[in-house]
Design a protein around this motif. Structure first.
Motif, PDB file in Angstrom:
ATOM      1  N   ILE A  21       1.011  -1.265  -0.047  1.00  0.00           N
ATOM      2  CA  ILE A  21       0.000   0.040   0.094  1.00  0.00           C
ATOM      3  C   ILE A  21       0.788   1.257  -0.169  1.00  0.00           C
ATOM      4  CG2 ILE A  21      -1.618   1.376   1.374  1.00  0.00           C
ATOM      5  CD1 ILE A  21      -2.666  -1.186   2.360  1.00  0.00           C
ATOM      6  N   ARG A  22       1.904   1.129   0.855  1.00  0.00           N
ATOM      7  CA  ARG A  22       2.944   2.341   0.805  1.00  0.00           C
ATOM      8  C   ARG A  22       3.274   2.597  -0.553  1.00  0.00           C
ATOM      9  NH1 ARG A  22       7.616   3.952   0.159  1.00  0.00           N
ATOM     10  NH2 ARG A  22       8.117   1.947  -0.499  1.00  0.00           N
ATOM     11  N   HIS A  23       3.701   1.654  -1.193  1.00  0.00           N
ATOM     12  CA  HIS A  23       4.389   1.739  -2.714  1.00  0.00           C
ATOM     13  C   HIS A  23       3.340   2.433  -3.486  1.00  0.00           C
ATOM     14  CE1 HIS A  23       7.053   1.135  -6.289  1.00  0.00           C
ATOM     15  NE2 HIS A  23       5.907   0.493  -6.588  1.00  0.00           N
ATOM     16  N   SER A  24       2.114   1.982  -3.376  1.00  0.00           N
ATOM     17  CA  SER A  24       0.932   2.345  -4.438  1.00  0.00           C
ATOM     18  C   SER A  24       0.513   3.651  -4.306  1.00  0.00           C
ATOM     19  CB  SER A  24      -0.012   1.453  -4.155  1.00  0.00           C
ATOM     20  OG  SER A  24      -1.180   1.625  -4.876  1.00  0.00           O
ATOM     21  N   LEU A  25       0.674   3.950  -3.013  1.00  0.00           N
ATOM     22  CA  LEU A  25       0.290   5.370  -2.605  1.00  0.00           C
ATOM     23  C   LEU A  25       1.295   6.374  -2.977  1.00  0.00           C
ATOM     24  CD1 LEU A  25      -1.682   4.785   0.667  1.00  0.00           C
ATOM     25  CD2 LEU A  25      -2.828   5.748  -1.418  1.00  0.00           C
ATOM     26  N   SER A  26       2.351   5.950  -2.708  1.00  0.00           N
ATOM     27  CA  SER A  26       3.681   7.182  -2.954  1.00  0.00           C
ATOM     28  C   SER A  26       3.878   7.169  -4.507  1.00  0.00           C
ATOM     29  CB  SER A  26       5.022   6.236  -2.626  1.00  0.00           C
ATOM     30  OG  SER A  26       4.984   6.046  -1.147  1.00  0.00           O
ATOM     31  N   LYS A  27       3.670   6.082  -5.383  1.00  0.00           N
ATOM     32  CA  LYS A  27       3.482   6.292  -6.697  1.00  0.00           C
ATOM     33  C   LYS A  27       2.574   7.338  -7.241  1.00  0.00           C
ATOM     34  CE  LYS A  27       2.972   2.700  -9.416  1.00  0.00           C
ATOM     35  NZ  LYS A  27       2.887   1.569 -10.273  1.00  0.00           N
ATOM     36  N   GLU A  28       1.525   7.324  -6.382  1.00  0.00           N
ATOM     37  CA  GLU A  28       0.563   8.284  -6.925  1.00  0.00           C
ATOM     38  C   GLU A  28       0.308   9.515  -6.090  1.00  0.00           C
ATOM     39  OE1 GLU A  28      -2.677   7.754  -8.931  1.00  0.00           O
ATOM     40  OE2 GLU A  28      -1.477   5.984  -9.325  1.00  0.00           O
ATOM     41  N   GLY A  29       1.614   9.919  -5.742  1.00  0.00           N
ATOM     42  CA  GLY A  29       1.696  11.293  -5.000  1.00  0.00           C
ATOM     43  C   GLY A  29       1.394  11.435  -3.743  1.00  0.00           C
ATOM     44  N   PHE A  30       1.275  10.593  -3.046  1.00  0.00           N
ATOM     45  CA  PHE A  30       0.879  10.757  -1.767  1.00  0.00           C
ATOM     46  C   PHE A  30       2.175  10.620  -0.789  1.00  0.00           C
ATOM     47  CE2 PHE A  30      -3.191   9.187  -3.253  1.00  0.00           C
ATOM     48  CZ  PHE A  30      -4.094   9.935  -2.721  1.00  0.00           C
ATOM     49  N   GLU A  31       2.173  11.289   0.405  1.00  0.00           N
ATOM     50  CA  GLU A  31       3.305  11.270   1.370  1.00  0.00           C
ATOM     51  C   GLU A  31       2.674  10.413   2.466  1.00  0.00           C
ATOM     52  OE1 GLU A  31       4.716  14.032   5.272  1.00  0.00           O
ATOM     53  OE2 GLU A  31       4.564  14.917   3.310  1.00  0.00           O
ATOM     54  N   VAL A  32       3.381   8.954   2.473  1.00  0.00           N
ATOM     55  CA  VAL A  32       2.901   7.974   3.107  1.00  0.00           C
ATOM     56  C   VAL A  32       3.672   7.929   4.519  1.00  0.00           C
ATOM     57  CG1 VAL A  32       2.408   5.451   3.250  1.00  0.00           C
ATOM     58  CG2 VAL A  32       2.281   6.963   0.935  1.00  0.00           C
ATOM     59  N   HIS A  33       2.763   7.631   5.708  1.00  0.00           N
ATOM     60  CA  HIS A  33       3.413   7.382   6.979  1.00  0.00           C
ATOM     61  C   HIS A  33       2.809   6.111   7.407  1.00  0.00           C
ATOM     62  CE1 HIS A  33       5.092  11.416   7.283  1.00  0.00           C
ATOM     63  NE2 HIS A  33       3.963  11.749   6.798  1.00  0.00           N
ATOM     64  N   VAL A  34       3.628   4.975   8.097  1.00  0.00           N
ATOM     65  CA  VAL A  34       3.116   3.933   8.420  1.00  0.00           C
ATOM     66  C   VAL A  34       3.354   3.785  10.179  1.00  0.00           C
ATOM     67  CG1 VAL A  34       3.863   2.898   6.217  1.00  0.00           C
ATOM     68  CG2 VAL A  34       5.384   2.812   7.886  1.00  0.00           C
ATOM     69  N   ALA A  35       2.286   2.660  10.401  1.00  0.00           N
ATOM     70  CA  ALA A  35       2.542   2.208  11.748  1.00  0.00           C
ATOM     71  C   ALA A  35       1.957   0.718  11.788  1.00  0.00           C
ATOM     72  CB  ALA A  35       1.386   3.070  12.491  1.00  0.00           C
ATOM     73  N   ALA A  36       2.425   0.194  12.841  1.00  0.00           N
ATOM     74  CA  ALA A  36       2.148  -1.490  12.833  1.00  0.00           C
ATOM     75  C   ALA A  36       1.022  -1.839  13.718  1.00  0.00           C
ATOM     76  CB  ALA A  36       3.502  -1.991  13.233  1.00  0.00           C
ATOM     77  N   ASN A  37       0.430  -1.058  14.611  1.00  0.00           N
ATOM     78  CA  ASN A  37      -0.507  -1.324  15.435  1.00  0.00           C
ATOM     79  C   ASN A  37      -1.348   0.036  15.990  1.00  0.00           C
ATOM     80  OD1 ASN A  37       0.450  -0.014  17.974  1.00  0.00           O
ATOM     81  ND2 ASN A  37       2.084  -1.762  17.679  1.00  0.00           N
TER      82      ASN A  37
END
Length: 126
Positions: A21-37
Motif C-alpha cells: 500500500i505504501r508503494h502504491s500510494l507513493s507512486k500516486e503522489g501521496f506522502e505515506v506514513h506507516v504504523a504497525a498497530n
C-alpha cells in the motif's frame, strides 16, 4: 518527504501489505506514513496529522476499532477520515467499524486501484 503532498497514514501489522500500500500510494503522489498497530497509529496521527488513515482492524497491542474510537475523541484528529482495511467481511464487523467512526470499510484482499479510488473520493469530499 516533499511538502504539499496529501499525507496518508497506513496502519497494518502485516509488513507485506503495509509495503504494498505504501508503494502504491507513493507512486500516486501521496506522502505515506506507516504504523504497525493501533497505539502507534494514534501517536503518528497526532504528530503527522494526515489527511486520511487506512487502517487494519485486527492488530496486536491495540486493534483498529479502538484506535479509531480514540482518534475520534482527540480534537486534532477527530475529523481525519478512516478507511478500515480488513480480512473480516462479516456484516456485524462492518457495522462495528462504522459505529467506531470509520468512513469506509474495505475487505482484504484489496485491489490497489479500488483502494486508490476510494481514498481519492473521500479526499475530494473534504
Amino acid at each position: 518527504m516533499i511538502k504539499g503532498l496529501p499525507k496518508v497514514l497506513v496502519v497494518d501489522d502485516e509488513q507485506d501489505i503495509l509495503e504494498l500500500i505504501r508503494h502504491s500510494l507513493s507512486k500516486e503522489g501521496f506522502e505515506v506514513h506507516v504504523a504497525a498497530n493501533g497505539a502507534q497509529a494514534v501517536e503518528q496521527a497526532k504528530k503527522v496529522k494526515p489527511e486520511i488513515i487506512i487502517m487494519d482492524v485486527m492488530m496486536p497491542i491495540m486493534d483498529g476499532m479502538e484506535a479509531c474510537r480514540q482518534l475520534k475523541e482527540i480534537p486534532e484528529t477527530k475529523n481525519i477520515p478512516v478507511i478500515f482495511l480488513t480480512a473480516r467481511s462479516e456484516e456485524f464487523a462492518e457495522l462495528a467499524g462504522f459505529e467506531a467512526g470509520a468512513d469506509d470499510y474495505i475487505a482484504k484482499p484489496v485491489r490497489n486501484r479500488v483502494l486508490l479510488s476510494r481514498v481519492k473520493a473521500i479526499l475530494r469530499r473534504r
